[in-house]
Design a protein around this motif. Structure first.
Motif, PDB file in Angstrom:
ATOM      1  N   HIS A 144      -6.729 -17.853   5.745  1.00  8.80           N
ATOM      2  CA  HIS A 144      -5.839 -16.893   5.074  1.00  8.80           C
ATOM      3  C   HIS A 144      -6.640 -15.827   4.341  1.00  8.80           C
ATOM      4  CE1 HIS A 144      -3.215 -15.495   1.707  1.00  8.80           C
ATOM      5  NE2 HIS A 144      -2.396 -15.330   2.713  1.00  8.80           N
ATOM      6  N   ALA A 148      -6.344 -11.918   5.076  1.00  9.71           N
ATOM      7  CA  ALA A 148      -5.788 -11.048   4.025  1.00  9.71           C
ATOM      8  C   ALA A 148      -6.803  -9.977   3.629  1.00  9.71           C
ATOM      9  CB  ALA A 148      -5.375 -11.879   2.813  1.00  9.71           C
ATOM     10  N   ILE A 151      -6.731  -7.359   6.257  1.00  7.54           N
ATOM     11  CA  ILE A 151      -5.525  -6.531   6.093  1.00  7.54           C
ATOM     12  C   ILE A 151      -5.766  -5.504   4.985  1.00  7.54           C
ATOM     13  CG2 ILE A 151      -3.114  -6.541   5.318  1.00  7.54           C
ATOM     14  CD1 ILE A 151      -2.789  -9.296   6.643  1.00  7.54           C
ATOM     15  N   ALA A 152      -6.303  -5.969   3.840  1.00  8.41           N
ATOM     16  CA  ALA A 152      -6.549  -5.062   2.708  1.00  8.41           C
ATOM     17  C   ALA A 152      -7.522  -3.945   3.093  1.00  8.41           C
ATOM     18  CB  ALA A 152      -7.076  -5.848   1.509  1.00  8.41           C
ATOM     19  N   LEU A 153      -8.469  -4.260   3.973  1.00  6.74           N
ATOM     20  CA  LEU A 153      -9.481  -3.285   4.388  1.00  6.74           C
ATOM     21  C   LEU A 153      -8.970  -2.315   5.449  1.00  6.74           C
ATOM     22  CD1 LEU A 153     -12.600  -5.643   4.560  1.00  6.74           C
ATOM     23  CD2 LEU A 153     -12.331  -3.665   3.032  1.00  6.74           C
TER      24      LEU A 153
ATOM     25  N   PRO B 102      -0.964  -7.378   1.439  1.00  3.92           N
ATOM     26  CA  PRO B 102      -1.931  -6.361   0.996  1.00  3.92           C
ATOM     27  C   PRO B 102      -1.753  -4.989   1.633  1.00  3.92           C
ATOM     28  CG  PRO B 102      -3.060  -8.417   1.507  1.00  3.92           C
ATOM     29  CD  PRO B 102      -1.639  -8.586   1.956  1.00  3.92           C
ATOM     30  N   THR B 125     -10.285   1.894  -0.653  1.00  3.68           N
ATOM     31  CA  THR B 125     -10.229   0.646   0.106  1.00  3.68           C
ATOM     32  C   THR B 125     -10.940  -0.499  -0.622  1.00  3.68           C
ATOM     33  OG1 THR B 125     -10.163   1.960   2.118  1.00  3.68           O
ATOM     34  CG2 THR B 125     -10.684  -0.358   2.363  1.00  3.68           C
ATOM     35  N   ARG B 128      -8.666  -1.763  -3.254  1.00  5.70           N
ATOM     36  CA  ARG B 128      -7.580  -2.523  -2.633  1.00  5.70           C
ATOM     37  C   ARG B 128      -8.053  -3.941  -2.300  1.00  5.70           C
ATOM     38  NH1 ARG B 128      -2.608  -1.326  -0.363  1.00  5.70           N
ATOM     39  NH2 ARG B 128      -2.815   0.753  -1.254  1.00  5.70           N
ATOM     40  N   LEU B 129      -9.262  -4.044  -1.755  1.00  9.07           N
ATOM     41  CA  LEU B 129      -9.840  -5.359  -1.462  1.00  9.07           C
ATOM     42  C   LEU B 129     -10.071  -6.150  -2.746  1.00  9.07           C
ATOM     43  CD1 LEU B 129     -11.111  -7.371   0.564  1.00  9.07           C
ATOM     44  CD2 LEU B 129     -13.297  -6.213   0.166  1.00  9.07           C
ATOM     45  N   THR B 132      -6.860  -7.498  -4.090  1.00  6.05           N
ATOM     46  CA  THR B 132      -6.392  -8.574  -3.204  1.00  6.05           C
ATOM     47  C   THR B 132      -7.142  -9.865  -3.510  1.00  6.05           C
ATOM     48  OG1 THR B 132      -5.843  -6.968  -1.471  1.00  6.05           O
ATOM     49  CG2 THR B 132      -6.141  -9.256  -0.776  1.00  6.05           C
ATOM     50  N   GLU B 133      -8.456  -9.744  -3.680  1.00  3.70           N
ATOM     51  CA  GLU B 133      -9.265 -10.936  -3.959  1.00  3.70           C
ATOM     52  C   GLU B 133      -9.046 -11.473  -5.365  1.00  3.70           C
ATOM     53  OE1 GLU B 133     -13.193  -9.222  -2.491  1.00  3.70           O
ATOM     54  OE2 GLU B 133     -13.206 -11.218  -1.593  1.00  3.70           O
ATOM     55  N   TYR B 136      -4.096 -11.486  -5.471  1.00  7.01           N
ATOM     56  CA  TYR B 136      -3.239 -12.025  -4.401  1.00  7.01           C
ATOM     57  C   TYR B 136      -3.790 -13.325  -3.813  1.00  7.01           C
ATOM     58  CZ  TYR B 136      -0.671 -12.385  -0.001  1.00  7.01           C
ATOM     59  OH  TYR B 136       0.085 -12.850   1.054  1.00  7.01           O
ATOM     60  N   LEU B 137      -5.079 -13.365  -3.507  1.00  8.57           N
ATOM     61  CA  LEU B 137      -5.615 -14.563  -2.844  1.00  8.57           C
ATOM     62  C   LEU B 137      -5.542 -15.811  -3.726  1.00  8.57           C
ATOM     63  CD1 LEU B 137      -8.559 -13.339  -0.592  1.00  8.57           C
ATOM     64  CD2 LEU B 137      -6.283 -14.139   0.073  1.00  8.57           C
ATOM     65  N   ALA B 140      -1.823 -16.832  -3.695  1.00  8.77           N
ATOM     66  CA  ALA B 140      -1.341 -17.393  -2.425  1.00  8.77           C
ATOM     67  C   ALA B 140      -1.972 -18.757  -2.159  1.00  8.77           C
ATOM     68  CB  ALA B 140      -1.633 -16.425  -1.277  1.00  8.77           C
TER      69      ALA B 140
END
Lengths: 272, 272
Positions: A144, A148, A151-153, B102, B125, B128-129, B132-133, B136-137, B140
């Motif tokens: 995952h 993910a 996707i973010a990249l 993401p 970008t 955004r990564l 996410t890290e 979100y990660l 999840a």
């Protein structure tokens, strides 16, 4: 739907669960920028020491019930040819089959094809939890996270799982050589099948030797479908990839097939 | 389907990503044995220091665009009354909305209702990564682990997410007081709606004030649907839960509603 596990009295969850050593998935070629993420759930026949031999003979522990022979070699060949990242599981599916949810019979199977698995005959709830925590959760979390982040990249990942199957199952010869199996969304699988028919002489079929109705698409269902990612499960008959040379030749063919399939779904996406 | 993010040149992933401090979800009442798993993605208005104030006024950072006011209080009330485990996110949805993938616009929104979010106007970008890290990660992974362990334990989890919505949106008064939103499988949501009509005087509607078509069911889609778990998303108008007393009174009502809904789907499962 899925086969339910035999009813057991539910156990009380602990606030902190016993720390089983987690078996982390292996990621290769992580810097790859190709869209395809290659996934090999049944790469390894390794049974870690804490599970002994699960009551199986050495021959049984080498057989297709323990792993997908040749699948990792083809996956590595594809990763190289497609500039694709590859993730594979480090533990035999007889300990925990990472392509199954924790409540599926096949997650820790008591029987596989014609073989009883004595070490899985009566798994207590605590042991079911321990294997889930040691094998399934690190696998699912690693996969995952890999997806993910891509996707973010903005790398628009496409999920392709690589499996092999035995040429003789329950005494019957299987004619199919290359199966492409889809979950909810068939469009990548159909494009790959059409490419296989155009580019190879493989006997290729859709949803063979089994299909999503047999609950074999767990990885796609959890990791690809909810994110709207194109996805497919590839099944290669294992007698065709029994040597490193044969696996490399298959990777040559399937790299061309996957590239053509990917071009086709990109064409469709542009047209829509 | 989902709104796509503006096209950006994809960045090259690094083999090891920069370690952003992860914001772990909070789990309460983990030893609970009830079937319901309560999920509150928008529990917190907290914006960690590294994101400053995102260019927003103090009032904006208190408003519904930053969190779901009252949702955590109702969730805690329900956890207590239902012997349910509760998981909630520790960071404002303006940093990362844990109920979005993401690549969705709403994951790090540049605008919410009538408010521009200056700190989200042009997210690179790499940023955004990083979000996410960092947000979100861990969210999840924590939620998936909680659910998978309860599946392994035979606790048959049922996923219920708890949200609140603003009574006035884009200048329009909303009449609905309690919305029940479903993803692919409507059966729990319908049972909850029927129970709300029987047991309360709330103005309750199905798939209001918005629905899965608006891409608001990401959590259910990723965490519940692939495992075949019954699931529903609850939306409570936030003027009805603006004080601790009001939230407790709502928890009293909704605990009875959820219990009746759960009994109904268990009856259906037995009958089928």
């Amino acid at each position: 739907m899925r086969a339910a596990t035999p009813t057991k009295a539910p156990a009380k969850p602990k606030a902190t669960s016993p720390a089983a050593k987690p078996f982390l998935p292996v990621i290769e070629n992580e810097a790859a920028t190709g869209r395809i993420v290659l996934v090999c759930e049944h790469a390894s026949k390794q049974i870690p020491a804490r599970w002994g031999d699960l009551g199986l003979s050495a021959d049984q522990r080498e057989a297709h019930i323990a792993w997908d022979p040749g699948a990792l070699a083809v996956s590595r060949g594809l990763a190289q040819r497609l500039d694709a990242v590859l993730i594979h599981a480090p533990v035999s599916r007889l300990v925990y089959d990472c392509n199954r949810a924790p409540d599926m019979m096949g997650a820790m199977p008591a029987r596989s094809e014609v073989h009883d698995i004595p070490g899985n005959a009566a798994i207590a709830t605590a042991e079911r939890l321990a294997r889930t925590e040691a094998v399934y959760l690190p696998w699912a979390t690693g996969l995952h996270g890999l997806i993910a982040k891509r996707i973010a990249l903005g790398l628009n990942p496409v999920i392709v799982t690589i499996h092999s199957f035995t040429p003789v199952y329950h005494g019957k010869q299987r004619r199919v050589e290359f199966g492409v199996i889809h979950d909810a969304d068939p469009h990548l699988s159909v494009a790959i099948l059409n490419a296989a028919h155009k580019l190879t002489r493989l006997h290729a079929e859709l949803n063979a030797p089994y299909s999503a109705a047999d609950d074999v698409t767990h990885t796609l269902r959890v990791q690809a479908t909810p994110y709207g990612l194109p996805n497919a499960m590839l099944e290669i008959r294992n007698d065709l990839i029994a040597t490193p040379e044969a696996a490399a030749a298959m990777a040559d063919q399937l790299a061309a097939v996957l590239n053509m399939g990917l071009v086709e779904i990109q064409r469709q996406a542009k047209a829509s």
